[in-house]
Design a protein around this motif. Sequence first.
Motif, mmCIF file in Angstrom:
data_model
loop_
_atom_site.group_PDB
_atom_site.id
_atom_site.type_symbol
_atom_site.label_atom_id
_atom_site.label_comp_id
_atom_site.label_asym_id
_atom_site.label_seq_id
_atom_site.Cartn_x
_atom_site.Cartn_y
_atom_site.Cartn_z
ATOM 1 N N ARG A 1 54.102 -27.578 20.915
ATOM 2 C CA ARG A 1 53.350 -27.142 19.813
ATOM 3 C C ARG A 1 51.952 -27.528 19.947
ATOM 4 N NH1 ARG A 1 56.776 -29.025 16.466
ATOM 5 N NH2 ARG A 1 56.162 -31.096 16.289
ATOM 6 N N LYS A 2 51.501 -28.683 20.254
ATOM 7 C CA LYS A 2 50.149 -29.113 20.813
ATOM 8 C C LYS A 2 49.603 -28.116 21.549
ATOM 9 C CE LYS A 2 49.029 -32.771 23.070
ATOM 10 N NZ LYS A 2 48.964 -34.232 23.816
ATOM 11 N N ASN A 3 50.019 -27.515 22.787
ATOM 12 C CA ASN A 3 49.466 -26.756 23.599
ATOM 13 C C ASN A 3 49.251 -25.479 22.807
ATOM 14 O OD1 ASN A 3 49.371 -28.505 25.778
ATOM 15 N ND2 ASN A 3 50.940 -27.658 27.113
ATOM 16 N N LYS A 4 50.256 -25.192 22.100
ATOM 17 C CA LYS A 4 49.989 -23.718 21.315
ATOM 18 C C LYS A 4 49.043 -23.853 20.394
ATOM 19 C CE LYS A 4 52.103 -20.448 18.066
ATOM 20 N NZ LYS A 4 53.113 -20.380 16.943
ATOM 21 N N ASN A 5 48.860 -25.199 19.645
ATOM 22 C CA ASN A 5 47.530 -24.988 18.827
ATOM 23 C C ASN A 5 46.242 -25.124 19.780
ATOM 24 O OD1 ASN A 5 49.306 -25.411 16.712
ATOM 25 N ND2 ASN A 5 49.294 -27.839 16.811
ATOM 26 N N LYS A 6 46.252 -25.663 20.980
ATOM 27 C CA LYS A 6 45.039 -25.799 21.529
ATOM 28 C C LYS A 6 44.805 -24.246 22.035
ATOM 29 C CE LYS A 6 45.379 -30.158 23.668
ATOM 30 N NZ LYS A 6 45.590 -31.090 24.670
ATOM 31 N N LEU B 1 45.592 -21.590 20.191
ATOM 32 C CA LEU B 1 45.031 -20.982 19.069
ATOM 33 C C LEU B 1 43.565 -21.287 18.933
ATOM 34 C CD1 LEU B 1 48.354 -21.133 16.813
ATOM 35 C CD2 LEU B 1 47.543 -19.119 18.016
ATOM 36 N N ILE B 2 43.426 -22.369 18.950
ATOM 37 C CA ILE B 2 41.971 -22.578 18.671
ATOM 38 C C ILE B 2 41.011 -22.116 19.667
ATOM 39 C CG2 ILE B 2 40.172 -24.574 19.028
ATOM 40 C CD1 ILE B 2 42.690 -26.580 17.948
ATOM 41 N N LYS C 1 40.708 -18.210 18.839
ATOM 42 C CA LYS C 1 39.775 -18.156 17.566
ATOM 43 C C LYS C 1 38.220 -18.260 18.157
ATOM 44 C CE LYS C 1 42.222 -19.747 13.542
ATOM 45 N NZ LYS C 1 42.345 -20.483 12.436
ATOM 46 N N ASP D 1 54.002 -17.192 20.452
ATOM 47 C CA ASP D 1 54.827 -17.664 21.313
ATOM 48 C C ASP D 1 55.315 -16.962 22.204
ATOM 49 O OD1 ASP D 1 54.946 -20.191 19.790
ATOM 50 O OD2 ASP D 1 56.149 -19.523 18.322
#
Length: 126
Positions: free
Chosen positions: A7-12, A14-15, A18, A60
Motif C-alpha cells: 500500500r505504501k509503494n502504491k501510494n508513492k 500514485l504520487i 500525479k 493495482d
Amino acid sequence: MFGFYRRKNKNKFLIYLKENPDDYFNILTSLSDILKRTKNFELSEVTDELIELLKQEKFDEFIKLINGVDMWGGPGAVWEVYIETASDEKDFQRTIISLIDLMERAKILGSGIKPIRRLFRKELGL
C-alpha cells in the motif's frame, strides 16, 4: 505487514503518477510502437494493455502486470524479444532502460529486473 508495504509503494506510485502523468504513457507508447514496427504484435499487446490499465486507473493491476512474467519472465516476455535491425534493437533497449528507471523512481520496481537494465546498458556501452 506485507499489505502495508504494498500500500505504501502504491501510494508513492500514485504520487509520482500525479506529478508526472505522461511519463508512463510516453515510454509505454514508444515501446509499443517499436514492437509493432518490428512486427512483434503479440508483445505490443502487453504494452497496450498497460496503457489501457493506466487510462482506466486500475493501478493495482497495472503494477502487477508491469512487474509480471509477460514483461520480465522467460522466453516470450517483452524484454526478451528478438529484433532484427540493430537500430531498432538499440531503440528498444534504451526504452526498456528508461522504463526500468521510471519504475525505480516511482518505487514499483520488482525484484530481478535491475539485471536486465545492467545487461542492456552493457550492450549499449553505457
